[in-house]
Write an enzyme that holds these catalytic residues in place. Structure first.
Site, short mmCIF file in Angstrom:
data_model
loop_
_atom_site.label_atom_id
_atom_site.label_comp_id
_atom_site.label_asym_id
_atom_site.label_seq_id
_atom_site.Cartn_x
_atom_site.Cartn_y
_atom_site.Cartn_z
N LEU A 39 57.19 9.24 -7.08
CA LEU A 39 57.33 10.01 -5.84
C LEU A 39 58.78 10.39 -5.55
O LEU A 39 59.71 9.68 -5.93
CB LEU A 39 56.74 9.20 -4.67
N HIS B 197 57.09 14.82 -2.23
CA HIS B 197 55.89 14.06 -1.85
C HIS B 197 56.06 13.47 -0.44
O HIS B 197 55.12 13.48 0.36
CB HIS B 197 55.65 12.90 -2.82
P1 AMP Z 1 52.32 15.82 -8.42
O1 AMP Z 1 52.57 14.38 -8.20
O2 AMP Z 1 53.38 16.52 -9.19
O3 AMP Z 1 50.92 16.11 -8.91
O4 AMP Z 1 52.39 16.50 -6.99
C1 AMP Z 1 51.60 16.04 -5.92
C2 AMP Z 1 51.72 17.02 -4.78
O5 AMP Z 1 53.08 17.12 -4.37
C3 AMP Z 1 51.28 18.46 -5.17
O6 AMP Z 1 50.57 19.02 -4.09
C4 AMP Z 1 52.60 19.14 -5.39
O7 AMP Z 1 52.55 20.54 -5.18
C5 AMP Z 1 53.45 18.48 -4.34
N1 AMP Z 1 54.88 18.63 -4.67
C6 AMP Z 1 55.48 18.31 -5.84
N2 AMP Z 1 56.78 18.65 -5.79
C7 AMP Z 1 56.99 19.18 -4.56
C8 AMP Z 1 58.14 19.74 -3.91
N3 AMP Z 1 59.33 19.81 -4.50
N4 AMP Z 1 57.99 20.20 -2.66
C9 AMP Z 1 56.78 20.16 -2.04
N5 AMP Z 1 55.67 19.65 -2.60
C10 AMP Z 1 55.77 19.17 -3.85
#
Ligand code: AMP
Length: 283
Positions: free
Chosen positions: A32, A36
């Site tokens: 995270l 996140h």
């Molecule tokens: P992940 O753990 O990469 O699958 O991401 C989980 C959630 O966090 C997804 O909805 C992503 O789009 C969101 N997320 C990842 N990076 C960012 C970021 N830099 N800004 C906003 N949301 C993010």
């Protein structure tokens, strides 16, 4: 914070809550970061109970190497979620989530073509499958997704409507570090030098937004792709409508143009996107 590892247990627990309590859900793959955190903070502010899941979904990885090198920082993640006042961490096993072999087939239409769909075959089918299963287990009131994965957000909205999930999908803006680099779990795998270089991806997206008036979309996308090719291995730089994901030939093709990019920085695949609307009513 309560930690659940089994879907029947969390499902029973949620059924025991008072009627009318709202449940916010933030699905993640762990490692995270502040992107996140922003989703969890918003969910905590808007719901009675917030569930964050950490599940590295094997179905959405089209390259085994990518799955094998996905960062794992469980203890740091738990500490962060505690600090954010997240109520529940859901951390199921693959066997739990995929206890049956059945898979739905999806016809996403234009949003499931091009860009991530083209370069990561099967990726969105894997995303849709896991989100569909999570929504059935948790039945959240709201679920929070980042615009960082913009095409994924469109897929999740499509899935929710198609399968009549009662969950409200909340899209949240991309969180960036001060250089403009979009926060990503994959950034943990960048060397210090690569990390510094990686902010050029955002600079190129910004160049694209600022030079809209001088070129047609495909010409501008090609210029940006070539700019990135100096230090990265870009897979695509595409200017598309942010709702249909269809690439633009002319600016008049869309009221909501957006630039999308995927590029390897060393061995790390990074994606990002930026709205190309520059007026005050930016979407
Ligand atoms: P992940 O753990 O990469 O699958 O991401 C989980 C959630 O966090 C997804 O909805 C992503 O789009 C969101 N997320 C990842 N990076 C960012 C970021 N830099 N800004 C906003 N949301 C993010």
């Amino acid at each position: 914070m309560q930690i659940f590892k089994s879907s029947p247990e969390i499902s029973d627990y949620l059924k025991s809550l008072h009627n009318g309590q709202t449940v916010g859900f933030v699905p993640t793959m762990g490692a995270l970061h502040s992107g996140h955190s922003a989703l969890v903070e918003r969910s905590v502010a808007e719901n009675d109970i917030t569930i964050c899941s950490i599940f590295v979904n094997p179905l959405q990885f089209n390259r085994k190497e990518d799955l094998d090198t996905y960062p794992d920082r469980m203890q740091a993640d738990i500490d962060l979620l505690e600090d954010l006042n997240c109520h529940i961490l859901f951390n199921p096993s693959k066997e739990d989530i995929y206890s049956d072999e059945s898979r739905l087939t999806y016809d996403f239409g234009s949003i499931g073509k091009g860009m991530e769909a083209e370069y990561r075959p099967g990726h969105f089918e894997g995303v849709a499958e896991v989100i569909h299963r999570f929504f059935n287990i948790l039945k959240p009131t709201r679920a929070y997704f980042g615009e960082k994965d913009y095409q994924q957000l469109a897929i999740v909205r499509w899935l929710t409507e198609k399968y009549a999930h009662s969950t409200e999908i909340v899209g949240c803006e991309t969180i960036r570090d001060k250089s403009g680099l979009a926060m990503s779990s994959r950034n943990y795998n960048l060397s210090a030098e690569e990390y510094e270089k990686a902010s050029d991806i955002f600079k190129t997206l910004s160049y694209c937004r600022d030079n809209k008036g001088s070129f047609q979309p495909q010409e501008l996308a090609k210029i940006c792709f070539d700019m990135l090719s100096v230090d990265f291995r870009p897979e695509y730089f595409t200017i598309a409508d942010q709702f249909t994901m269809e690439p633009l030939k002319e600016w008049t093709d869309s009221e909501y143009p957006r630039a999308f990019v995927a590029a390897y920085c060393g061995n790390v695949r990074l994606i990002d996107n930026l709205s190309l609307i520059t007026n005050k009513n930016e979407k």
